[in-house]
Scaffold this motif. Structure first.
Motif, short mmCIF file in Angstrom:
data_model
loop_
_atom_site.label_atom_id
_atom_site.label_comp_id
_atom_site.label_asym_id
_atom_site.label_seq_id
_atom_site.Cartn_x
_atom_site.Cartn_y
_atom_site.Cartn_z
N ILE A 122 0.87 -1.18 0.00
CA ILE A 122 0.00 0.00 0.00
C ILE A 122 0.90 1.22 0.00
N LYS A 123 0.61 2.18 -0.89
CA LYS A 123 1.30 3.47 -0.94
C LYS A 123 0.25 4.55 -0.72
N GLU A 124 0.48 5.39 0.31
CA GLU A 124 -0.52 6.41 0.60
C GLU A 124 0.08 7.53 1.45
N ASP A 125 -0.04 8.76 1.00
CA ASP A 125 0.32 9.94 1.80
C ASP A 125 1.73 9.88 2.41
N GLY A 126 2.72 9.57 1.61
CA GLY A 126 4.09 9.53 2.12
C GLY A 126 4.41 8.29 2.92
N CYS A 127 3.52 7.31 2.88
CA CYS A 127 3.72 6.04 3.59
C CYS A 127 3.74 4.90 2.58
N TYR A 128 4.64 3.96 2.79
CA TYR A 128 4.71 2.76 1.96
C TYR A 128 4.85 1.58 2.89
N VAL A 129 3.95 0.60 2.76
CA VAL A 129 4.03 -0.63 3.55
C VAL A 129 3.90 -1.81 2.61
N ALA A 130 4.58 -2.90 2.94
CA ALA A 130 4.53 -4.08 2.08
C ALA A 130 4.85 -5.34 2.86
N LEU A 131 4.31 -6.44 2.37
CA LEU A 131 4.63 -7.78 2.81
C LEU A 131 5.08 -8.55 1.58
N THR A 132 6.14 -9.32 1.70
CA THR A 132 6.65 -10.05 0.55
C THR A 132 7.36 -11.32 1.01
N ASP A 133 7.44 -12.29 0.13
CA ASP A 133 8.22 -13.49 0.45
C ASP A 133 9.59 -13.44 -0.25
N LEU A 174 -5.10 -7.48 7.25
CA LEU A 174 -5.09 -6.80 8.53
C LEU A 174 -3.70 -6.27 8.86
N ALA A 175 -2.66 -7.06 8.61
CA ALA A 175 -1.29 -6.62 8.88
C ALA A 175 -0.94 -5.36 8.09
N LEU A 176 -1.34 -5.31 6.83
CA LEU A 176 -1.05 -4.12 6.01
C LEU A 176 -1.79 -2.89 6.52
N ARG A 177 -3.03 -3.07 6.91
CA ARG A 177 -3.79 -1.93 7.47
C ARG A 177 -3.15 -1.43 8.76
N THR A 178 -2.71 -2.37 9.60
CA THR A 178 -2.06 -1.97 10.85
C THR A 178 -0.74 -1.27 10.57
N MET A 179 0.04 -1.80 9.64
CA MET A 179 1.31 -1.17 9.28
C MET A 179 1.09 0.24 8.76
N GLU A 210 0.57 7.45 11.77
CA GLU A 210 0.70 8.03 13.11
C GLU A 210 2.11 8.59 13.34
N ILE A 211 3.11 7.81 12.97
CA ILE A 211 4.50 8.21 13.18
C ILE A 211 4.88 9.36 12.26
N ARG A 212 4.43 9.31 11.01
CA ARG A 212 4.69 10.41 10.08
C ARG A 212 4.17 11.72 10.65
N ASP A 213 2.95 11.71 11.15
CA ASP A 213 2.34 12.93 11.68
C ASP A 213 3.03 13.37 12.98
N ALA A 253 8.74 3.31 15.10
CA ALA A 253 8.12 2.48 14.06
C ALA A 253 8.39 1.00 14.32
N LEU A 254 9.62 0.67 14.67
CA LEU A 254 9.94 -0.73 14.94
C LEU A 254 9.19 -1.23 16.16
N GLU A 255 9.22 -0.48 17.24
CA GLU A 255 8.54 -0.92 18.47
C GLU A 255 7.04 -1.08 18.24
N ASP A 256 6.43 -0.14 17.55
CA ASP A 256 4.99 -0.24 17.27
C ASP A 256 4.68 -1.42 16.36
N CYS A 257 5.54 -1.67 15.39
CA CYS A 257 5.35 -2.80 14.49
C CYS A 257 5.38 -4.11 15.28
N LYS A 258 6.38 -4.27 16.13
CA LYS A 258 6.50 -5.50 16.92
C LYS A 258 5.32 -5.67 17.88
#
Length: 161
Positions: free
Chosen positions: A8-19, A66-71, A77-80, A122-127
């Motif tokens: 997902i790319k949105e508003d200066g944020c990029y999140v991804a899951l990949t193998d 769900l993981a992508l939405r949470t990421m 939140e962190i960007r702002d 970002a890392l702490e919130d992700c974990k």
């Protein structure tokens, strides 16, 4: 990012899951900007031991939607909060061999202090919040499923489960 990535790319944020194998340079390029005076990177790698036991590999799984939405929520939140230019968070799924990256987080900001603080948060919130689970495979014994959190004790899962 690999073609099989969920992203997902949105508003200066990029999140991804990949193998696929993660590339620090590719993630850094996602946040690079002429307005940025700092880019901070974090790369989490699979170490060869945990709790005195030799680790063979890690296996990650997630509930992707769900993981992508949470990421994405974490990144926004962190960007702002830190006034970032952009942030990228990519988590690898499947088998991650020793020495390879399972997560890369990159943040860009006008100044280094904001970038440092944002990267760590970002890392702490992700974990703490992202719906990703890992299975530690040890040499010579059954693997253990663990919450993807530092120091959390894993639970053995029988093969029937």
């Amino acid at each position: 990012m690999a073609r099989d990535a969920t992203e997902i790319k949105e508003d200066g944020c990029y999140v991804a899951l990949t193998d696929q194998h993660l590339s620090v340079n590719n993630v850094m390029d996602r946040v690079r900007s002429p307005q940025a005076g700092a880019i901070v990177m974090f790369a989490g790698t699979t170490r060869d031991n945990f709790g005195g036991k030799p680790v063979k590999e890690l296996q990650y799984s997630a509930y992707n939607p769900l993981a992508l939405r949470t990421m994405l929520s974490i990144c926004k939140e962190i960007r702002d909060k830190h006034g970032l230019i952009s942030i990228a968070m990519i988590h690898r799924l499947g088998i991650v061999p020793i020495g390879e990256e399972s997560i890369i987080i990159a943040v860009s900001a006008s100044h280094r202090q904001a970038a440092w603080r944002a990267g760590e948060q970002a890392l702490e919130d992700c974990k703490e919040r992202v719906e990703v689970w890992k299975r530690e495979e040890f040499d010579g014994e059954e693997g253990v499923w663990r919450a993807n959190r530092d120091g959390a004790v894993g639970q053995k899962v029988s093969q029937e489960d």
